[in-house]
Motif scaffolding. Sequence first.
Motif, PDB file in Angstrom:
ATOM      1  N   LEU A   1       7.176   1.040  -5.734  1.00  0.00           N
ATOM      2  CA  LEU A   1       7.324   0.582  -7.107  1.00  0.00           C
ATOM      3  C   LEU A   1       6.718  -0.816  -7.189  1.00  0.00           C
ATOM      4  CD1 LEU A   1       8.522   1.027  -9.962  1.00  0.00           C
ATOM      5  CD2 LEU A   1      10.597  -0.099  -9.123  1.00  0.00           C
ATOM      6  N   VAL A   2       5.730  -0.994  -8.057  1.00  0.00           N
ATOM      7  CA  VAL A   2       5.049  -2.273  -8.222  1.00  0.00           C
ATOM      8  C   VAL A   2       5.191  -2.700  -9.684  1.00  0.00           C
ATOM      9  CG1 VAL A   2       2.850  -3.495  -8.054  1.00  0.00           C
ATOM     10  CG2 VAL A   2       3.401  -1.697  -6.402  1.00  0.00           C
ATOM     11  N   ILE A   3       5.737  -3.903  -9.896  1.00  0.00           N
ATOM     12  CA  ILE A   3       5.964  -4.426 -11.238  1.00  0.00           C
ATOM     13  C   ILE A   3       5.213  -5.751 -11.360  1.00  0.00           C
ATOM     14  CG2 ILE A   3       7.687  -5.273 -12.874  1.00  0.00           C
ATOM     15  CD1 ILE A   3       9.754  -3.539 -11.317  1.00  0.00           C
TER      16      ILE A   3
ATOM     17  N   LEU B   1       4.618   3.510 -10.187  1.00  0.00           N
ATOM     18  CA  LEU B   1       5.583   4.197  -9.328  1.00  0.00           C
ATOM     19  C   LEU B   1       4.837   5.258  -8.530  1.00  0.00           C
ATOM     20  CD1 LEU B   1       8.471   4.898  -8.403  1.00  0.00           C
ATOM     21  CD2 LEU B   1       8.644   6.374 -10.414  1.00  0.00           C
ATOM     22  N   ASP B   2       4.830   5.125  -7.222  1.00  0.00           N
ATOM     23  CA  ASP B   2       4.143   6.070  -6.337  1.00  0.00           C
ATOM     24  C   ASP B   2       2.694   6.305  -6.771  1.00  0.00           C
ATOM     25  OD1 ASP B   2       6.426   6.289  -4.791  1.00  0.00           O
ATOM     26  OD2 ASP B   2       7.148   8.059  -5.860  1.00  0.00           O
ATOM     27  N   GLY B   3       2.018   5.212  -7.159  1.00  0.00           N
ATOM     28  CA  GLY B   3       0.611   5.291  -7.524  1.00  0.00           C
ATOM     29  C   GLY B   3       0.344   5.721  -8.949  1.00  0.00           C
TER      30      GLY B   3
END
Length: 77
Positions: free
Chosen positions: A63-65, A10-12
Motif C-alpha cells: 500500500l503506497v500513499i 494497493l498491490d500495484g
Amino acid sequence: MRDAQGTVVLDGEPVEPEAHEGEDIVVEGAPGNAVTEEEGIFSATGCGLWVQVPPLEPGEHSLVIRGRSGDFSIGVD
C-alpha cells in the motif's frame, strides 16, 4: 482542501480517493490518546482525500500513499 492532491496504490493498482470538503464528525477519544490525551466525545471537522480499501486476502500486500496540500505533504509505504 482545494489544493489537496493524492494517490493511493494497493498491490500495484490505483485506488481512487474521494474528496470530503469539511463534514461535521464526532470523535470518541480513549484515555491517553495521541490527539487530546483525554477520553470523551468531541465534535470536529473532517476533510481531505479518503479511500476505502477493499477486504484483502490473507498474505502480504503493498500500500503506497502520497498526498499534499499547500506546504503539507505525506508519504506512507
